[in-house]
Design a protein around this motif. Structure first.
Motif, PDB file in Angstrom:
ATOM      1  N   LEU A  43      43.123  35.596  32.066  1.00  0.00           N
ATOM      2  CA  LEU A  43      43.297  34.169  31.778  1.00  0.00           C
ATOM      3  C   LEU A  43      42.388  33.321  32.658  1.00  0.00           C
ATOM      4  CD1 LEU A  43      44.834  31.993  30.207  1.00  0.00           C
ATOM      5  CD2 LEU A  43      46.569  32.025  32.024  1.00  0.00           C
ATOM      6  N   ALA A  44      42.303  33.654  33.937  1.00  0.00           N
ATOM      7  CA  ALA A  44      41.486  32.861  34.855  1.00  0.00           C
ATOM      8  C   ALA A  44      40.012  32.903  34.480  1.00  0.00           C
ATOM      9  CB  ALA A  44      41.687  33.357  36.278  1.00  0.00           C
ATOM     10  N   LEU A  45      39.577  34.009  33.907  1.00  0.00           N
ATOM     11  CA  LEU A  45      38.168  34.161  33.532  1.00  0.00           C
ATOM     12  C   LEU A  45      37.871  33.671  32.118  1.00  0.00           C
ATOM     13  CD1 LEU A  45      37.500  37.746  34.995  1.00  0.00           C
ATOM     14  CD2 LEU A  45      36.696  35.561  35.921  1.00  0.00           C
ATOM     15  N   SER A  46      38.894  33.229  31.405  1.00  0.00           N
ATOM     16  CA  SER A  46      38.731  32.914  29.982  1.00  0.00           C
ATOM     17  C   SER A  46      38.123  31.558  29.702  1.00  0.00           C
ATOM     18  CB  SER A  46      40.084  33.009  29.266  1.00  0.00           C
ATOM     19  OG  SER A  46      40.961  31.956  29.689  1.00  0.00           O
ATOM     20  N   SER A  47      38.117  30.656  30.682  1.00  0.00           N
ATOM     21  CA  SER A  47      37.654  29.293  30.412  1.00  0.00           C
ATOM     22  C   SER A  47      37.104  28.633  31.671  1.00  0.00           C
ATOM     23  CB  SER A  47      38.806  28.449  29.857  1.00  0.00           C
ATOM     24  OG  SER A  47      38.423  27.086  29.753  1.00  0.00           O
ATOM     25  N   PRO A  48      36.034  27.838  31.522  1.00  0.00           N
ATOM     26  CA  PRO A  48      35.535  27.069  32.666  1.00  0.00           C
ATOM     27  C   PRO A  48      36.470  25.932  33.062  1.00  0.00           C
ATOM     28  CG  PRO A  48      34.326  26.500  30.677  1.00  0.00           C
ATOM     29  CD  PRO A  48      35.194  27.668  30.332  1.00  0.00           C
ATOM     30  N   LEU A  49      37.498  25.678  32.277  1.00  0.00           N
ATOM     31  CA  LEU A  49      38.469  24.645  32.615  1.00  0.00           C
ATOM     32  C   LEU A  49      39.435  25.102  33.701  1.00  0.00           C
ATOM     33  CD1 LEU A  49      39.349  23.180  29.086  1.00  0.00           C
ATOM     34  CD2 LEU A  49      37.618  22.404  30.719  1.00  0.00           C
ATOM     35  N   VAL A  50      39.442  26.390  34.008  1.00  0.00           N
ATOM     36  CA  VAL A  50      40.261  26.895  35.113  1.00  0.00           C
ATOM     37  C   VAL A  50      39.521  26.587  36.413  1.00  0.00           C
ATOM     38  CG1 VAL A  50      41.327  28.904  36.184  1.00  0.00           C
ATOM     39  CG2 VAL A  50      41.271  28.705  33.685  1.00  0.00           C
ATOM     40  N   ALA A  51      40.060  25.663  37.195  1.00  0.00           N
ATOM     41  CA  ALA A  51      39.366  25.154  38.375  1.00  0.00           C
ATOM     42  C   ALA A  51      39.885  25.741  39.682  1.00  0.00           C
ATOM     43  CB  ALA A  51      39.483  23.634  38.431  1.00  0.00           C
ATOM     44  N   ALA A  52      41.084  26.347  39.663  1.00  0.00           N
ATOM     45  CA  ALA A  52      41.674  26.829  40.909  1.00  0.00           C
ATOM     46  C   ALA A  52      42.645  27.958  40.625  1.00  0.00           C
ATOM     47  CB  ALA A  52      42.394  25.691  41.636  1.00  0.00           C
ATOM     48  N   PHE A  53      42.940  28.722  41.681  1.00  0.00           N
ATOM     49  CA  PHE A  53      43.950  29.765  41.561  1.00  0.00           C
ATOM     50  C   PHE A  53      45.205  29.288  42.274  1.00  0.00           C
ATOM     51  CE2 PHE A  53      46.159  33.733  42.035  1.00  0.00           C
ATOM     52  CZ  PHE A  53      45.845  34.395  40.855  1.00  0.00           C
ATOM     53  N   GLY A  54      46.292  29.172  41.515  1.00  0.00           N
ATOM     54  CA  GLY A  54      47.538  28.684  42.070  1.00  0.00           C
ATOM     55  C   GLY A  54      48.464  28.205  40.967  1.00  0.00           C
ATOM     56  N   GLU A  55      49.580  27.791  41.253  1.00  0.00           N
ATOM     57  CA  GLU A  55      50.117  27.425  42.540  1.00  0.00           C
ATOM     58  C   GLU A  55      50.755  28.653  43.177  1.00  0.00           C
ATOM     59  OE1 GLU A  55      53.442  24.223  44.217  1.00  0.00           O
ATOM     60  OE2 GLU A  55      52.874  24.216  42.115  1.00  0.00           O
ATOM     61  N   ILE A  56      50.222  29.042  44.329  1.00  0.00           N
ATOM     62  CA  ILE A  56      50.721  30.232  45.004  1.00  0.00           C
ATOM     63  C   ILE A  56      51.097  29.872  46.441  1.00  0.00           C
ATOM     64  CG2 ILE A  56      49.300  31.739  43.570  1.00  0.00           C
ATOM     65  CD1 ILE A  56      47.430  32.139  45.970  1.00  0.00           C
ATOM     66  N   GLY A  57      51.985  30.688  47.029  1.00  0.00           N
ATOM     67  CA  GLY A  57      52.402  30.433  48.401  1.00  0.00           C
ATOM     68  C   GLY A  57      53.807  30.918  48.665  1.00  0.00           C
ATOM     69  N   LEU A  58      54.508  30.197  49.544  1.00  0.00           N
ATOM     70  CA  LEU A  58      55.870  30.570  49.951  1.00  0.00           C
ATOM     71  C   LEU A  58      56.763  29.342  49.947  1.00  0.00           C
ATOM     72  CD1 LEU A  58      55.015  32.848  53.036  1.00  0.00           C
ATOM     73  CD2 LEU A  58      55.512  33.600  50.688  1.00  0.00           C
TER      74      LEU A  58
ATOM     75  N   PHE B 214      52.556  36.607  46.867  1.00  0.00           N
ATOM     76  CA  PHE B 214      51.522  35.818  47.533  1.00  0.00           C
ATOM     77  C   PHE B 214      50.346  36.716  47.929  1.00  0.00           C
ATOM     78  CE2 PHE B 214      50.595  32.947  51.457  1.00  0.00           C
ATOM     79  CZ  PHE B 214      49.628  32.243  50.742  1.00  0.00           C
ATOM     80  N   THR B 215      50.635  37.841  48.529  1.00  0.00           N
ATOM     81  CA  THR B 215      49.594  38.754  48.997  1.00  0.00           C
ATOM     82  C   THR B 215      48.758  39.281  47.830  1.00  0.00           C
ATOM     83  OG1 THR B 215      50.963  39.422  50.877  1.00  0.00           O
ATOM     84  CG2 THR B 215      49.157  40.896  50.258  1.00  0.00           C
ATOM     85  N   MET B 216      49.432  39.704  46.766  1.00  0.00           N
ATOM     86  CA  MET B 216      48.709  40.254  45.622  1.00  0.00           C
ATOM     87  C   MET B 216      47.813  39.197  44.976  1.00  0.00           C
ATOM     88  SD  MET B 216      51.769  42.520  43.908  1.00  0.00           S
ATOM     89  CE  MET B 216      50.776  43.115  42.558  1.00  0.00           C
ATOM     90  N   GLN B 217      48.278  37.968  44.922  1.00  0.00           N
ATOM     91  CA  GLN B 217      47.485  36.914  44.290  1.00  0.00           C
ATOM     92  C   GLN B 217      46.316  36.470  45.165  1.00  0.00           C
ATOM     93  OE1 GLN B 217      49.820  34.127  41.451  1.00  0.00           O
ATOM     94  NE2 GLN B 217      51.247  34.595  43.109  1.00  0.00           N
ATOM     95  N   LEU B 218      46.469  36.544  46.476  1.00  0.00           N
ATOM     96  CA  LEU B 218      45.336  36.258  47.351  1.00  0.00           C
ATOM     97  C   LEU B 218      44.227  37.289  47.161  1.00  0.00           C
ATOM     98  CD1 LEU B 218      47.112  35.124  50.658  1.00  0.00           C
ATOM     99  CD2 LEU B 218      45.749  33.699  49.113  1.00  0.00           C
ATOM    100  N   ASP B 219      44.621  38.525  46.950  1.00  0.00           N
ATOM    101  CA  ASP B 219      43.623  39.565  46.658  1.00  0.00           C
ATOM    102  C   ASP B 219      42.858  39.224  45.381  1.00  0.00           C
ATOM    103  OD1 ASP B 219      44.358  41.024  48.895  1.00  0.00           O
ATOM    104  OD2 ASP B 219      45.736  42.344  47.790  1.00  0.00           O
ATOM    105  N   LEU B 220      43.577  38.778  44.372  1.00  0.00           N
ATOM    106  CA  LEU B 220      42.944  38.428  43.100  1.00  0.00           C
ATOM    107  C   LEU B 220      42.057  37.191  43.251  1.00  0.00           C
ATOM    108  CD1 LEU B 220      42.497  38.820  40.103  1.00  0.00           C
ATOM    109  CD2 LEU B 220      44.678  37.649  39.672  1.00  0.00           C
ATOM    110  N   ALA B 221      42.526  36.198  44.000  1.00  0.00           N
ATOM    111  CA  ALA B 221      41.735  34.982  44.209  1.00  0.00           C
ATOM    112  C   ALA B 221      40.422  35.295  44.920  1.00  0.00           C
ATOM    113  CB  ALA B 221      42.543  33.969  45.023  1.00  0.00           C
ATOM    114  N   GLU B 222      40.464  36.231  45.871  1.00  0.00           N
ATOM    115  CA  GLU B 222      39.244  36.654  46.559  1.00  0.00           C
ATOM    116  C   GLU B 222      38.267  37.288  45.571  1.00  0.00           C
ATOM    117  OE1 GLU B 222      37.951  39.807  50.078  1.00  0.00           O
ATOM    118  OE2 GLU B 222      40.040  39.108  49.939  1.00  0.00           O
TER     119      GLU B 222
END
Length: 516
Positions: A264-279, A296-304
């Motif tokens: 999904l994140a790679l599907s469109s240039p309209l995706v501007a950020a990875f989130g909302e993630i955290g604690l 949180f940890t798994m998604q940080l790996d993906l965001a990287e």
């Protein structure tokens, strides 16, 4: 002989009259198309009245005084039109109705269906032209009548610079929430008014929106909405800590869910950020500490891996949040901790780590919140509504700083709300309300709203892009012509309108989705 004398007298009289007429000083300027004692027709001029300044002395006086004329006013919202207003026009007091376009320019229309579009570039050319003397003016400068005409034209010219009208990017808006579609607690109370919300925001100066994704399903829904408003809306993709179980307990396993987020994140240039993630340790009834930390940890790996900036959430979890995030920051693209409500020390650590801080109504509830916000450096600040939540309420410490903020449209209970009537819904925050956040920040910090808005704009563009290049931002800052005060915008009768009427008045939107 008598007949000859009469002819001589008549000829002499005619000659005298012709000489007298030729000797009269001209009252026609270079812009005059016809010249007469009682009927002067001037070519249209873009006047100060169009942007809230003095009324022009004469505009299009070929219309009979006080006749009711069917007018076609065109207000631009990225290509859409609103038209058909009845206007009582008086020959000597006609005015140019004006509305602010998304670019910060103005779309004007006179009372005879003539349309004018002023771009930043044309405004700059007009400003330069108005400051240079006209050749026609110089040729008749010795005439007192022409001097008066020159003064009149100078008074009508577009000013070279005008004070600032705020522009906003709402970096946190939850348009997938069912409240924006008329549904409350599973019950449909009114019809969806999403188009109204978007148009109201644009008229209030909101020029970009970033929609928040809170899980895979909501991230998909946010992207679908953004695709209906290309260039105006962008989205995030990710799993909110309160939805962590969606990832950790996914029936096909963690890896399958992460794969779906990646796709999904790679599907469109309209995706501007990875989130909302955290604690979020305030709401552990949604997901446990361990479930949140794993997600949180798994998604940080993906965001990287994706190289997207982060849209972060931290609530009552600063120690674990920083322990997981900060060591990874050198490998990540930076980001924002949105809806910040933490302590002064927490804010300083976040800023010191190179992250940005998002402020909304929830960030401004208490005196302690205000003290923390006051110390956020401008070059680390972004603003948001986090609607439909986090509105500024009369009971909040921030409410006393709203005295000079723009008036908002009337708010009604959801049961009495009718879509298309330009009303807010009590308790439902939306993009147009972002002005209140900016004014509170400005008043608490003791700086101008312009400083707040332009700092937030630049920070947001630097981190998330949102289709704006830095060069374009700088050029727009130099060339855009803004009104002296948006609350002084002129109505169709040339009278100043209250802000709530001037900015937020429109006819029912006509399918504006694909026009923005």
């Amino acid at each position: 002989m008598k007949f000859l004398s009469k002819n001589i007298v008549v000829s002499s009289l005619i000659l005298f009259l012709l000489i007298s007429l030729l000797a009269l000083p001209s009252t026609c300027t270079a812009t005059t198309s016809t010249c007469g004692a009682t009927d002067k027709t001037f070519s249209p001029l873009i006047t100060e009245a169009a942007i809230g300044g003095p009324k022009p002395a004469v505009v299009n006086t070929d219309i009979k005084a006080k006749t009711k004329t069917k007018s076609k006013h065109v207000y631009s919202f990225g290509g859409d039109e609103e038209e058909d207003h009845d206007v009582n026009s008086a020959a000597s007091t006609s005015h140019w109705p004006a509305r602010r376009c998304s670019s910060g320019a103005w779309m004007l229309a006179d009372i005879q269906n003539t349309q004018f579009a002023i771009t930043p570039q044309s405004a700059r050319k007009m400003s330069t032209a108005s400051s240079a003397p006209s050749t026609a003016m110089n040729s008749t400068a010795t005439s007192s009548a022409d001097a008066t005409a020159a003064s009149s034209q100078s008074d009508l010219a577009l000013p070279q610079s005008s004070p600032y009208v705020p522009r906003y990017i709402d970096i946190g808006i939850n348009l997938t929430d069912r409240q924006f579609h008329g549904e409350y607690h599973g019950k449909q109370v009114h019809q969806s008014d999403l188009d109204d919300i978007v148009q109201r925001g644009r008229l209030g100066g909101v020029e970009k929106l970033m929609l928040t994704g809170s899980c895979l399903k909501e991230s998909k829904a946010a992207l679908e909405i953004a695709q209906n408003y290309p260039g105006y809306m962008y989205t995030t993709v990710g799993v909110h800590p309160c939805s962590a179980k969606d990832l950790t307990n996914h029936r096909a396993g963690h890896a399958a869910y992460i794969d779906s987020l990646r796709t999904l994140a790679l599907s469109s240039p309209l995706v501007a950020a990875f989130g909302e993630i955290g604690l979020d340790y305030d709401r552990l009834y949604h997901a446990s500490v361990e479930e949140q930390k794993l997600a949180f940890t798994m998604q940080l790996d993906l965001a990287e891996e994706l190289g997207l900036p982060l849209f972060l959430h931290s609530r009552a979890a600063a120690e674990d949040f920083e322990a997981i995030l900060f060591p990874r920051l050198p490998r990540l693209k930076g980001g924002l901790v949105h809806s910040f409500t933490g302590s002064m020390d927490e804010m300083k650590r976040i800023v010191g780590a190179g992250l940005y801080v998002g402020v909304n109504g929830c960030s401004l509830k208490t005196e302690e919140n205000l003290a923390v916000m006051k110390e956020i450096p401008l070059d680390r600040l972004m603003i948001e509504t986090d609607g439909p939540w986090c509105e500024i309420r009369p009971t909040h410490a921030s409410s006393k700083y709203l005295k000079d903020a723009p008036a908002l449209p009337k708010a009604v209970k959801k049961e009495r709300f009718v879509a298309g009537t330009n009303q807010l819904i009590k308790g439902r925050n939306e993009p147009v309300c972002i002005s209140q956040v900016a004014y509170v920040i400005a008043n608490v910090k003791g700086i101008s709203v312009e400083e707040v808005c332009e700092a937030a704009w630049k920070n947001t563009v630097d981190v998330f892009g949102l289709g704006v290049k830095t060069a374009d931002f700088n050029e727009v800052k130099k060339t855009i012509t803004r009104s002296s005060e948006i609350s002084r915008a002129l109505g169709p009768y040339g009278n100043p309108l209250p802000l709530a009427e001037s900015i937020y008045s429109w006819t029912k939107p006509q399918g504006i989705k694909n026009g923005i």
